[in-house]
Design an enzyme around this catalytic site. Structure first.
Site, PDB file in Angstrom:
ATOM      1  CG  LEU A  10      -1.884  -1.122   1.407  1.00  0.00           C
ATOM      2  CD1 LEU A  10      -2.868  -0.781   2.517  1.00  0.00           C
ATOM      3  CD2 LEU A  10      -2.615  -1.431   0.105  1.00  0.00           C
ATOM      4  NE  ARG A  17       2.143  12.500  12.261  1.00  0.00           N
ATOM      5  CZ  ARG A  17       2.114  11.330  12.889  1.00  0.00           C
ATOM      6  NH1 ARG A  17       1.062  10.541  12.773  1.00  0.00           N
ATOM      7  NH2 ARG A  17       3.140  10.945  13.612  1.00  0.00           N
ATOM      8  CB  THR A  83      -5.208   0.268   5.523  1.00  0.00           C
ATOM      9  OG1 THR A  83      -5.961   0.177   6.739  1.00  0.00           O
ATOM     10  CG2 THR A  83      -4.092   1.267   5.717  1.00  0.00           C
ATOM     11  N   GLY A 141      -1.719   1.225  15.968  1.00  0.00           N
ATOM     12  CA  GLY A 141      -2.871   0.439  16.373  1.00  0.00           C
ATOM     13  C   GLY A 141      -2.448  -0.517  17.485  1.00  0.00           C
ATOM     14  CD  GLU A 155      -5.474   1.895  13.524  1.00  0.00           C
ATOM     15  OE1 GLU A 155      -4.615   2.776  13.396  1.00  0.00           O
ATOM     16  OE2 GLU A 155      -5.201   0.676  13.467  1.00  0.00           O
ATOM     17  CG  ASN A 170      -1.202  -3.378  12.972  1.00  0.00           C
ATOM     18  OD1 ASN A 170      -0.559  -4.306  12.479  1.00  0.00           O
ATOM     19  ND2 ASN A 170      -2.077  -2.661  12.278  1.00  0.00           N
ATOM     20  CE1 TYR A 349      34.867  18.898 -11.517  1.00  0.00           C
ATOM     21  CE2 TYR A 349      35.315  20.277 -13.425  1.00  0.00           C
ATOM     22  CZ  TYR A 349      34.510  19.357 -12.766  1.00  0.00           C
ATOM     23  OH  TYR A 349      33.367  18.900 -13.351  1.00  0.00           O
ATOM     24  CB  ALA A 363      48.942  21.432  -6.219  1.00  0.00           C
ATOM     25  CG  ASN A 369      33.950  20.358 -17.057  1.00  0.00           C
ATOM     26  OD1 ASN A 369      34.134  21.438 -16.497  1.00  0.00           O
ATOM     27  ND2 ASN A 369      33.060  19.480 -16.632  1.00  0.00           N
TER      28      ASN A 369
HETATM   29  C1  UD1 Z   1      -1.340   1.985  10.206  1.00  0.00           C
HETATM   30  C2  UD1 Z   1      -2.260   0.979  10.904  1.00  0.00           C
HETATM   31  C3  UD1 Z   1      -1.849   0.901  12.367  1.00  0.00           C
HETATM   32  C4  UD1 Z   1      -0.394   0.482  12.448  1.00  0.00           C
HETATM   33  C5  UD1 Z   1       0.513   1.404  11.639  1.00  0.00           C
HETATM   34  C6  UD1 Z   1       1.898   0.808  11.520  1.00  0.00           C
HETATM   35  C7  UD1 Z   1      -4.488   0.920   9.844  1.00  0.00           C
HETATM   36  C8  UD1 Z   1      -5.885   1.417   9.930  1.00  0.00           C
HETATM   37  N1  UD1 Z   1      -3.645   1.401  10.790  1.00  0.00           N
HETATM   38  O1  UD1 Z   1      -1.539   3.270  10.766  1.00  0.00           O
HETATM   39  O2  UD1 Z   1      -2.649  -0.040  13.066  1.00  0.00           O
HETATM   40  O3  UD1 Z   1       0.015   0.451  13.803  1.00  0.00           O
HETATM   41  O4  UD1 Z   1       0.014   1.552  10.293  1.00  0.00           O
HETATM   42  O5  UD1 Z   1       2.801   1.667  10.875  1.00  0.00           O
HETATM   43  O6  UD1 Z   1      -4.196   0.101   9.008  1.00  0.00           O
HETATM   44  N2  UD1 Z   1      -2.668   3.801   2.698  1.00  0.00           N
HETATM   45  C9  UD1 Z   1      -3.290   3.683   1.480  1.00  0.00           C
HETATM   46  N3  UD1 Z   1      -4.573   4.106   1.325  1.00  0.00           N
HETATM   47  C10 UD1 Z   1      -5.296   4.611   2.362  1.00  0.00           C
HETATM   48  C11 UD1 Z   1      -4.665   4.728   3.628  1.00  0.00           C
HETATM   49  C12 UD1 Z   1      -3.357   4.315   3.760  1.00  0.00           C
HETATM   50  O7  UD1 Z   1      -2.669   3.217   0.517  1.00  0.00           O
HETATM   51  O8  UD1 Z   1      -6.462   4.947   2.135  1.00  0.00           O
HETATM   52  C13 UD1 Z   1      -1.274   3.349   2.849  1.00  0.00           C
HETATM   53  C14 UD1 Z   1      -0.279   4.473   3.159  1.00  0.00           C
HETATM   54  O9  UD1 Z   1       0.365   4.917   1.981  1.00  0.00           O
HETATM   55  C15 UD1 Z   1       0.748   3.778   4.061  1.00  0.00           C
HETATM   56  C16 UD1 Z   1      -0.067   2.668   4.718  1.00  0.00           C
HETATM   57  O10 UD1 Z   1      -1.215   2.463   3.927  1.00  0.00           O
HETATM   58  O11 UD1 Z   1       1.785   3.206   3.324  1.00  0.00           O
HETATM   59  C17 UD1 Z   1      -0.448   2.979   6.140  1.00  0.00           C
HETATM   60  O12 UD1 Z   1      -1.156   4.216   6.188  1.00  0.00           O
HETATM   61  P1  UD1 Z   1      -0.838   5.282   7.312  1.00  0.00           P
HETATM   62  O13 UD1 Z   1      -1.722   6.451   7.068  1.00  0.00           O
HETATM   63  O14 UD1 Z   1       0.591   5.526   7.439  1.00  0.00           O
HETATM   64  O15 UD1 Z   1      -1.403   4.509   8.605  1.00  0.00           O
HETATM   65  P2  UD1 Z   1      -0.923   4.630  10.111  1.00  0.00           P
HETATM   66  O16 UD1 Z   1      -1.679   5.729  10.759  1.00  0.00           O
HETATM   67  O17 UD1 Z   1       0.534   4.651  10.174  1.00  0.00           O
END
Ligand code: UD1
Ligand code: MG
Length: 449
Positions: A10, A17, A83, A141, A155, A170, A349, A363, A369
């Site tokens: 993903l 942030r 996710t 999480g 979460e 998690n 250089y 030196a 160039n």
């Molecule tokens: C997520 C987990 C959390 C875990 C943490 C670990 C969920 C709901 N939460 O939180 O439990 O402890 O990661 O690092 O799964 N992404 C998508 N599409 C979306 C949302 C996210 O592709 O709609 C991808 C983001 O690019 C990222 C990953 O999923 O690579 C996680 O998303 P992020 O927003 O970083 O979740 P966390 O708040 O870190």
């Protein structure tokens, strides 16, 4: 035969942030995008297929992924809705009942062993989650257990104070058994504070259905997620330590390892010595017994066996340093080859060219160039000697064994074994200095002398 597995990576959720114009997963650690680290681990775990989920219009992310894994399937999550929603965007990849391994693109320190362990855990449960214990669980999480069984993931935003006190977290990696993956994913709703479809809810659903959910624990430093620049620097520190340790284990002396910065692809031979405060950018290889002295910066360069670099040298991309060659202090080399035994020991250089075997660059020599419009090459032959403070104006060729007098500005080719001197004749006026001093101090008191 073991059940086939698809890894779904993903990378669609941007988050806010990082405060960056660059997608989060393209931020680098050890000079390689986070996502590339994840893809390498995903490939190494022995999965049958890797699918990447990107945000709309994120061709930059897909292109980078294809450089790591040509032919990787990419899917678009049109809207950031959580996710679980993101995993379903890649549904086609595992719709035939393959096991699914979900990995986040922002978890760059993950090792393939963790992924293999998670796959193996599917023999006893429908859902397996990678967990870790941490002193600072904020933002992750929490894994909630009852009588040792995993029952839910909560979460941070939705957790009660008691749940927030749980420090088993998690890691974001989840394995779903092929038989149940689609039905679990489809049952996830968005009834939570963020109104997102949380993949993590698959655990509570599996528990409710008595399908079994297990947690596999990994060390914190293998699974930390990167959501902001501070975490990016923390992940960098962990990876740098891994890379330094691996280099030392392979026979490299790092005099002060904590001051040497490596790239994920830095290659070392044996008995290389790296002094304190050296930076290796991407694409560097260093041959056996070479010494990299303090305060040098190398990128896109190969250093031959027994060569000596620095202190204070800069090797830029396209540099090839031959065996036993020497590049000394305040010397910059770019897109140039220094053949075996060639030397440029101080202040030079060397850009776009070649320094032949055993040639000496004095030196202050500059390869001119760039004419303001394009780059041209300078070729210095085998055994040639370029006197100090010379400017070699490219394109120009200095023949084998040729000699260039100090301070020359060379604009024409110099044949083999010829001597070229380009400077005005020196004149001597006997007593001239005394006369000059008298002229300058005439009429002034003692204090003016
Ligand atoms: C997520 C987990 C959390 C875990 C943490 C670990 C969920 C709901 N939460 O939180 O439990 O402890 O990661 O690092 O799964 N992404 C998508 N599409 C979306 C949302 C996210 O592709 O709609 C991808 C983001 O690019 C990222 C990953 O999923 O690579 C996680 O998303 P992020 O927003 O970083 O979740 P966390 O708040 O870190
Ligand atoms: Mg995250």
């Amino acid at each position: 035969m073991a059940q086939r597995t698809t890894v779904v990576v993903l990378a669609a959720g941007e988050g806010t942030r990082m405060k960056s114009a660059l997608p989060k997963v393209l931020h680098c650690i050890a000079a390689k995008p986070m996502l590339a680290h994840v893809l390498v681990a995903a490939r190494a775990c022995g999965a049958d297929r890797i699918a990447l989920v990107v945000g709309p219009g994120r061709e930059d992310v897909a292109t980078m992924a294809r450089q790591v894994i040509p032919g990787i399937g990419t899917y678009t999550q049109q809207e950031r809705r959580g996710t679980a929603h993101a995993v379903l965007a890649a549904k086609e990849a595992f719709a035939k009942g393959e096991n699914v391994l979900v990995v986040f693109g922002d978890t760059p320190l993950l090792r393939p062993e963790c992924l293999r362990a998670l796959r193996a855990a599917l023999s006893e449960a429908a859902v397996a989650v990678l967990g870790f214990r941490t002193k600072n669980p904020k933002g992750y999480g929490r894994l909630l257990t009852e009588n040792g069984r995993l029952v839910a993931i909560r979460e941070e935003n939705d957790a009660t104070d008691a749940e927030r006190a749980v420090n088993l977290c998690n890691a974001g990696v989840m394995a779903l058994a092929g038989k149940h993956a689609l039905s679990l994913l489809a049952a996830i709703d968005n009834r939570n504070k963020k109104q997102e479809f949380y993949l993590t809810d698959a655990v509570a659903l599996a528990a409710e259905r008595n399908l079994g959910a297990v947690v596999i624990e990994a060390p914190e430093e293998e699974v930390m997620g990167v959501n902001d620049r501070k975490q990016l620097s923390e992940a960098e520190a962990v990876l740098q330590k891994r890379l330094r340790d691996a280099a030392m284990e392979a026979g490299v002396t790092l005099v002060a390892p904590e001051t040497v910065f490596l790239s994920a692809d830095t290659k070392f031979g044996r008995d290389v010595v790296v002094e304190p405060n050296v930076v290796f950018g991407p694409g560097v290889s260093v041959g056996d017994k070479a010494v990299i002295h303090s305060f040098s910066h190398l990128a896109g360069a190969s250093v031959g066996e027994g060569a000596s670099i620095g202190p204070y040298a800069r090797l830029r991309p396209g540099t090839k340093i031959g065996k036993g060659a020497r590049v000394g202090n305040f010397v910059e080399v770019k897109e140039a080859t220094m053949e075996d035994g060639a030397k440029a020991n101080h202040l030079a250089y060397i850009g776009d060219g070649r320094v032949g075997e055993g040639a000496n660059i004095g030196a202050g020599t500059i390869f001119c160039n760039y004419d303001g419009a394009s780059k041209q090459r300078t070729d210095v032959g085998k055994g040639a000697f370029v006197g100090s403070n010379s400017a070699l104006v490219a394109p120009v060729t200095i023949g084998d064994g040729a000699y260039i007098g100090s301070g020359s500005v060379i604009t024409k080719d110099v044949p083999d074994n010829a001597m070229a001197v380009e400077r005005s004749q020196q004149t001597i006026r006997e007593g001239g200095a005394t006369r000059y001093r008298e002229l300058k101090t005439r009429g002034k008191g003692k204090e003016g002398k």
